[in-house]
Design a protein around this motif. Sequence first.
Motif, short mmCIF file in Angstrom:
data_model
loop_
_atom_site.label_atom_id
_atom_site.label_comp_id
_atom_site.label_asym_id
_atom_site.label_seq_id
_atom_site.Cartn_x
_atom_site.Cartn_y
_atom_site.Cartn_z
N HIS A 98 0.74 -0.91 0.07
CA HIS A 98 0.12 -0.04 0.10
C HIS A 98 0.73 1.25 0.11
CE1 HIS A 98 -3.35 -2.79 1.07
NE2 HIS A 98 -4.11 -1.93 0.87
N GLY A 99 2.09 1.08 0.69
CA GLY A 99 2.57 2.57 0.75
C GLY A 99 3.54 2.46 -0.55
N ARG A 100 3.99 1.53 -1.02
CA ARG A 100 4.74 1.52 -2.46
C ARG A 100 3.47 2.09 -3.46
NH1 ARG A 100 8.07 -3.95 -2.66
NH2 ARG A 100 9.95 -2.93 -2.08
N PHE A 101 2.21 1.75 -3.25
CA PHE A 101 1.34 2.16 -4.20
C PHE A 101 1.19 3.68 -4.12
CE2 PHE A 101 -3.25 3.58 -5.01
CZ PHE A 101 -3.34 3.40 -6.23
N VAL A 102 1.12 4.28 -2.88
CA VAL A 102 1.21 5.83 -2.85
C VAL A 102 2.40 6.35 -3.28
CG1 VAL A 102 1.02 7.71 -1.21
CG2 VAL A 102 -0.28 5.51 -0.44
N HIS A 103 3.53 5.80 -3.04
CA HIS A 103 4.71 6.33 -3.65
C HIS A 103 4.78 6.26 -5.25
CE1 HIS A 103 9.54 6.41 -3.47
NE2 HIS A 103 8.88 7.33 -4.28
N GLN A 104 4.12 5.31 -5.87
CA GLN A 104 4.11 5.42 -7.18
C GLN A 104 3.11 6.48 -7.66
OE1 GLN A 104 2.24 1.65 -8.54
NE2 GLN A 104 2.77 1.80 -10.74
N VAL A 105 2.10 6.62 -7.02
CA VAL A 105 1.06 7.74 -7.53
C VAL A 105 1.91 9.11 -7.48
CG1 VAL A 105 -0.78 8.84 -6.99
CG2 VAL A 105 -0.97 6.37 -6.69
N VAL A 106 2.62 9.38 -6.51
CA VAL A 106 3.48 10.56 -6.36
C VAL A 106 4.35 10.63 -7.39
CG1 VAL A 106 5.12 11.58 -5.09
CG2 VAL A 106 3.30 10.73 -3.71
N HIS A 107 4.82 9.55 -7.85
CA HIS A 107 5.74 9.42 -9.17
C HIS A 107 5.14 9.76 -10.26
CE1 HIS A 107 9.16 8.60 -11.53
NE2 HIS A 107 8.70 7.83 -12.26
N GLN A 108 4.15 9.35 -10.59
CA GLN A 108 3.33 9.25 -11.76
C GLN A 108 2.60 10.61 -11.89
OE1 GLN A 108 0.56 5.87 -11.44
NE2 GLN A 108 1.81 4.35 -12.33
N GLU A 109 2.24 11.23 -10.72
CA GLU A 109 1.50 12.67 -10.95
C GLU A 109 2.53 13.61 -11.19
OE1 GLU A 109 -1.59 13.51 -10.55
OE2 GLU A 109 -2.76 11.52 -10.28
N GLY A 110 3.84 13.40 -10.99
CA GLY A 110 5.04 14.41 -11.03
C GLY A 110 4.87 15.26 -9.75
#
Length: 454
Positions: free
Chosen positions: A98-110
Motif C-alpha cells: 500500500h505504501g509503495r502504491f502511494v509512492h508510485q502515485v506521487v511519481h506518476q503525478e509528478g
Amino acid sequence: MRRVFDELPRMRDVVTWNAVLAGYVRAGMARVARALFDEMPVRDEVSWSTVVGGYVKEGELDVALAVFRDMVEKGVRVNEAAVVTALSAAAQLGLLEHGRFVHQVVHQEGMPISVNVGAAMVDMYAKCGCVALAREVFDGMPRRDVFAWNAMICGLAAHGLGQDAVELFELFLGEGLSPTNITFVGVLNACSRFGLVAEGRRYFELMAEKYCVEPEMEHYGCMVDLLGRAGLVQEAIELIEGMPIAPDPVLWGTVLSACKKHGLVDLGVKVGNKLIELEPAHDGNYVLLASIYAKAKKWDEVREVRKLMSSRGTSKSAGWSLMEAQGNVHKFLVGDMDHKDSVQIYNMLDMINRRLADAGYVPDVSSVLHDIGDEEKVHAIKVHSERLAIAYGFIVTEVGNPIRIVKNLQVCGDCHEFSKMVTKVFNREIIVRDGSRFHLILLESKSWWLTSMF
C-alpha cells in the motif's frame, strides 16, 4: 454549522460542502462525514483528502487506504494532504504494498517530494521494514526539516542500527538543528537497542542541561529499557523511584521483562505483583509474571497466576498476524482454520516442519505456560499465527521476494528461531514486525538480525 448549511441551499458549492465535511471530521464523526461525502454533487481533491484524513484520525486505517485507492482509480488528482495521510496509514499498519502504491502515485503525478511528503515516506518505509529505501528517500530530499530527521533517526534505531542512528543524530546537531523530544526518543532508543549505556546516559543528561528538553515518560522508558537490557536492573528501579513525575506502569513492565531475561525470579515476582496491583485488568502483566514462574519451572505458581487472572475476568489477548499479498491483507489467528486456503496452508506448514526437522531444528517450548507434555507444547507452538502467515507466504509470494508479516503481540523466542531456520533451509527472507520489535531474518550472506522497534 449544519443548520446554516441546510438553510442556504442556493449558496452551496464545493467549498461550503468541504467546510461542513471538515467540520464533521474535526468532531470525530467520520461516518457522518462519509455519508455527507456520498451525497456531494461535486467532489474535488480536498473532499477526498478530508475523508482519507478523517478515517486515519479515527484509526480506520484500512478504510482510509481503500478511499485513497478509490480516489486514484476515479482519476482525481491527489494532493499533498491525501498522500501524507495515506502514507501514515500504510506506516501504522506496516503494509508495504500500500505504501509503495502511494509512492508510485506521487511519481506518476509528478508531485515534488516536499518536506512533508518526504518525511512521511521515510517513516512509511522504515515502519514497513525497508530502512534502506527510507534512507534513500531521506538522502534524496532537497530540503529536510526536523520531522524528516526524526523519522530517519527513529527508523535506524528501530532496525537495530544503533551506531548509524547515533551518527545521524550527531550529524543532525552539526547542521545546527535543535532536537525535539521525539529526536531524543529516537537516539535513546538506538542506544538501548545497541547496548550503548554510556552514550545513553550522556544524551539523557544533555536533554535538559543543554537543549532544555525535559524528560518525559518515553525518555524514562528508553533509559529503563537500556539499563534493563544491560543487566543494570537495580539502577533502572532507582531511576523509576527517583522520577519527578509519577511513573507509568509500562516502566515497571519493562523492569519485569528485564527480570525474566536475566533470571531474577524473586525480584521479578515482587515487581510482577506490584504491576498487577497497579493494573489488575492488564492481561500482559499476568502473562509475564506467569512466564517468569514457568521459566523457573514453578508450575503451581503459574496455575495460581492463571486462576487469579480468570477470577478477575482477564483473558490473554488473542494473537493475530497480517500478511499483505497481491493487494489484499490476510489475517491469521492462532490455529486458524477459517482462511479460504487453509488446507494448502497447513499442508505447506507440514512440509516446512519436516524439512526443518531434517535440518536439526528442535522447538523450544519454554514459552508455553502450561504444565503439559512436551509433545502437546510443540503442537501448541506449531500453529502460532506467524507460522501460518509464513506458510501462506510460501504459497503466494514469489521466490526472491521477502515474506513480510505484522503481528499484534510479541513474537515468542521459538517462532523467531523457526523463522531463522526457514530462512536458512529455504533461502527465503522473512520480516516480522510485532508490537515492540522488527524481526529481520535475512539471507545468510546478509546475516540474521533480531532488532527492536520503538
